[in-house]
Design a protein around this motif. Structure first.
Motif, mmCIF file in Angstrom:
data_model
loop_
_atom_site.group_PDB
_atom_site.id
_atom_site.type_symbol
_atom_site.label_atom_id
_atom_site.label_comp_id
_atom_site.label_asym_id
_atom_site.label_seq_id
_atom_site.Cartn_x
_atom_site.Cartn_y
_atom_site.Cartn_z
ATOM 1 N N LEU A 280 52.608 46.087 42.801
ATOM 2 C CA LEU A 280 52.953 45.938 41.420
ATOM 3 C C LEU A 280 52.701 44.600 41.119
ATOM 4 N N LEU A 281 52.605 43.473 41.872
ATOM 5 C CA LEU A 281 52.269 41.981 41.634
ATOM 6 C C LEU A 281 50.702 42.039 41.339
ATOM 7 N N GLY A 282 49.906 42.942 42.266
ATOM 8 C CA GLY A 282 48.484 43.054 42.152
ATOM 9 C C GLY A 282 48.072 43.330 41.119
ATOM 10 N N VAL A 283 48.561 44.472 40.499
ATOM 11 C CA VAL A 283 47.883 44.984 39.137
ATOM 12 C C VAL A 283 48.727 45.031 37.861
ATOM 13 N N LEU A 284 49.759 44.716 37.798
ATOM 14 C CA LEU A 284 50.624 44.530 36.672
ATOM 15 C C LEU A 284 50.069 43.408 35.728
ATOM 16 N N PRO A 285 49.902 42.161 36.082
ATOM 17 C CA PRO A 285 49.739 41.231 35.216
ATOM 18 C C PRO A 285 48.166 41.186 34.790
ATOM 19 N N THR A 289 47.580 41.308 30.640
ATOM 20 C CA THR A 289 46.915 39.993 30.077
ATOM 21 C C THR A 289 45.173 40.368 29.882
ATOM 22 N N GLY A 290 44.816 41.267 30.706
ATOM 23 C CA GLY A 290 43.318 41.593 30.653
ATOM 24 C C GLY A 290 42.531 40.587 31.622
ATOM 25 N N ARG A 291 43.064 39.886 32.560
ATOM 26 C CA ARG A 291 42.409 38.922 33.532
ATOM 27 C C ARG A 291 43.306 38.673 34.651
ATOM 28 N N PHE A 292 42.799 38.459 35.741
ATOM 29 C CA PHE A 292 43.598 37.822 37.015
ATOM 30 C C PHE A 292 43.627 36.483 36.654
ATOM 31 N N ARG A 293 44.627 35.577 37.263
ATOM 32 C CA ARG A 293 44.660 34.106 37.139
ATOM 33 C C ARG A 293 45.125 33.747 38.628
ATOM 34 N N ARG A 294 44.895 32.278 38.712
ATOM 35 C CA ARG A 294 45.025 31.781 39.921
ATOM 36 C C ARG A 294 46.493 31.702 40.425
ATOM 37 N N TRP A 295 47.454 31.673 39.733
ATOM 38 C CA TRP A 295 48.919 31.586 39.762
ATOM 39 C C TRP A 295 49.219 32.945 40.738
ATOM 40 N N GLN A 296 48.672 33.953 40.175
ATOM 41 C CA GLN A 296 48.919 35.151 40.594
ATOM 42 C C GLN A 296 48.356 35.435 42.188
ATOM 43 N N GLY A 297 47.250 34.920 42.418
ATOM 44 C CA GLY A 297 46.693 34.942 43.896
ATOM 45 C C GLY A 297 47.641 34.004 44.696
ATOM 46 N N ALA A 298 48.223 33.029 44.236
ATOM 47 C CA ALA A 298 48.909 32.025 45.017
ATOM 48 C C ALA A 298 50.293 32.640 45.205
ATOM 49 N N VAL A 299 50.986 33.393 44.363
ATOM 50 C CA VAL A 299 52.150 34.100 44.404
ATOM 51 C C VAL A 299 51.880 35.233 45.515
ATOM 52 N N MET A 300 50.784 35.904 45.455
ATOM 53 C CA MET A 300 50.647 37.240 46.575
ATOM 54 C C MET A 300 50.444 36.530 47.680
ATOM 55 N N LEU A 301 49.639 35.424 47.952
ATOM 56 C CA LEU A 301 49.580 34.952 49.437
ATOM 57 C C LEU A 301 50.886 34.557 49.916
#
Length: 313
Positions: A280-285, A289-301
């Motif tokens: 959910l965290l990987g695909v919902l943002p 929004t139409g893009r992946f952002r660095r904060w998302q990668g940090a939260v996933m890690l």
């Protein structure tokens, strides 16, 4: 250094060389296929590349069931999806955030969420039955149909790229697969031996080496794609590999186990819900929004790190 330990180090190093060079050949050939066919890189990543990079998970899980190690089979498939998403996709997004085409991404993201959610619900009673496996295989069939439709649409939208040298590129592609799979096997086996020789607890070795080890092809492909600035290929590979892990590997394991695949209480209570939450965290943002952002990668890690802490704590 004892002779056996030296041999272990040399074989570990050989595995590292094989996966790095194999990943380089593999991504180069996949990009060539995308350009020559006119099919978008995300689609190539989600189909051709993901089918190839899920071979270790399929082999390990199937052999685990046949040898009676059912927990290994289930944990490997589910753990690989969590590692693919939290660790590998997280690293990819953190290093190379990308804009996506929602038309290419939305259907596959929806299928991945459906697969993770269905598996969590279907296994809540501690087993995956043959009927449940058929429901997951239906999602896999929908994934295949969507790929064919998207590939046809993409080829029609863009002029075809390079045409010559198909034989050479196929050889590079196959050599890349062989290098990645063989190298991953060497790293898993001898990495575990090295860790145990250095006094690392066996429980930590199992959690990291098996789950992350069978995801090495995706990891190598992702890092090679980052270096070559091919973010769409990397994300497509991870999304496609995760769908295959959840909707093909586990139903096959259920069939091999006689129609009922036992799921441990820990997997039902922790591993599967974490897998769904990470998906959910990987695909919902990016869907919103139409893009992946660095904060998302940090939260996933960070989330993946917390999951590992729960497992070994």
């Amino acid at each position: 250094m004892p002779e056996t330990l030296l041999l272990t180090v040399l074989l570990f190093a050989l595995g590292l060389v094989l996966i790095v060079k194999g990943g380089d050949l593999f991504v180069d050939a996949a990009v060539w296929i995308a350009e020559a066919s006119g099919v978008p890189r995300f689609i190539i990543g989600a189909t051709v590349v993901s089918l190839a990079t899920t071979l270790p998970e399929l082999m390990v899980s199937a052999l685990g069931v046949l040898r009676g190690e059912v927990d290994l089979a289930v944990g490997n498939a589910v753990g690989s999806v969590t590692a693919n998403t939290g660790l590998i996709m997280g690293l990819s997004i953190l290093c190379l955030p990308a804009v996506i085409r929602r038309r290419d991404f939305a259907a596959k993201a929806g299928l991945l969420l459906a697969a993770a959610g269905m598996l969590t619900l279907l296994c809540r009673d501690g087993e995956l039955t043959a009927v449940s496996g058929l429901a997951l295989l239906a999602v896999f069939a929908a994934f295949g149909w969507e790929n064919l439709r998207a590939a046809g649409r993409g080829a029609g939208e863009r002029p075809a790229g390079r045409r010559g040298g198909l034989g050479g590129q196929l050889i590079k592609f196959l050599l890349g697969i062989i290098g990645i799979v063989w190298g991953a096997d060497l790293l898993i086996e001898h990495g575990a031996a090295l860790a145990l020789a250095l006094g690392v607890p066996a429980g930590i070795v199992g959690v990291t080496v098996v789950a992350v080890g069978t995801s090495l092809p995706e990891l190598v492909t992702t890092f090679t794609a980052i270096v070559k600035r091919e973010a769409s290929l990397s994300i497509g590979n991870i999304v496609g590999a995760n769908i295959i892990d959840l909707t093909l590997i586990l139903p096959v394991c259920a069939l091999l186990s006689g129609g009922r695949l036992t799921v441990s209480p820990r997997s039902a209570a922790l591993d599967l819900p974490v897998c769904f939450a990470m998906t959910l965290l990987g695909v919902l943002p990016p869907l919103l929004t139409g893009r992946f952002r660095r904060w998302q990668g940090a939260v996933m890690l960070a989330g993946y790190g917390a999951y590992l802490w729960l497992l070994v704590g």
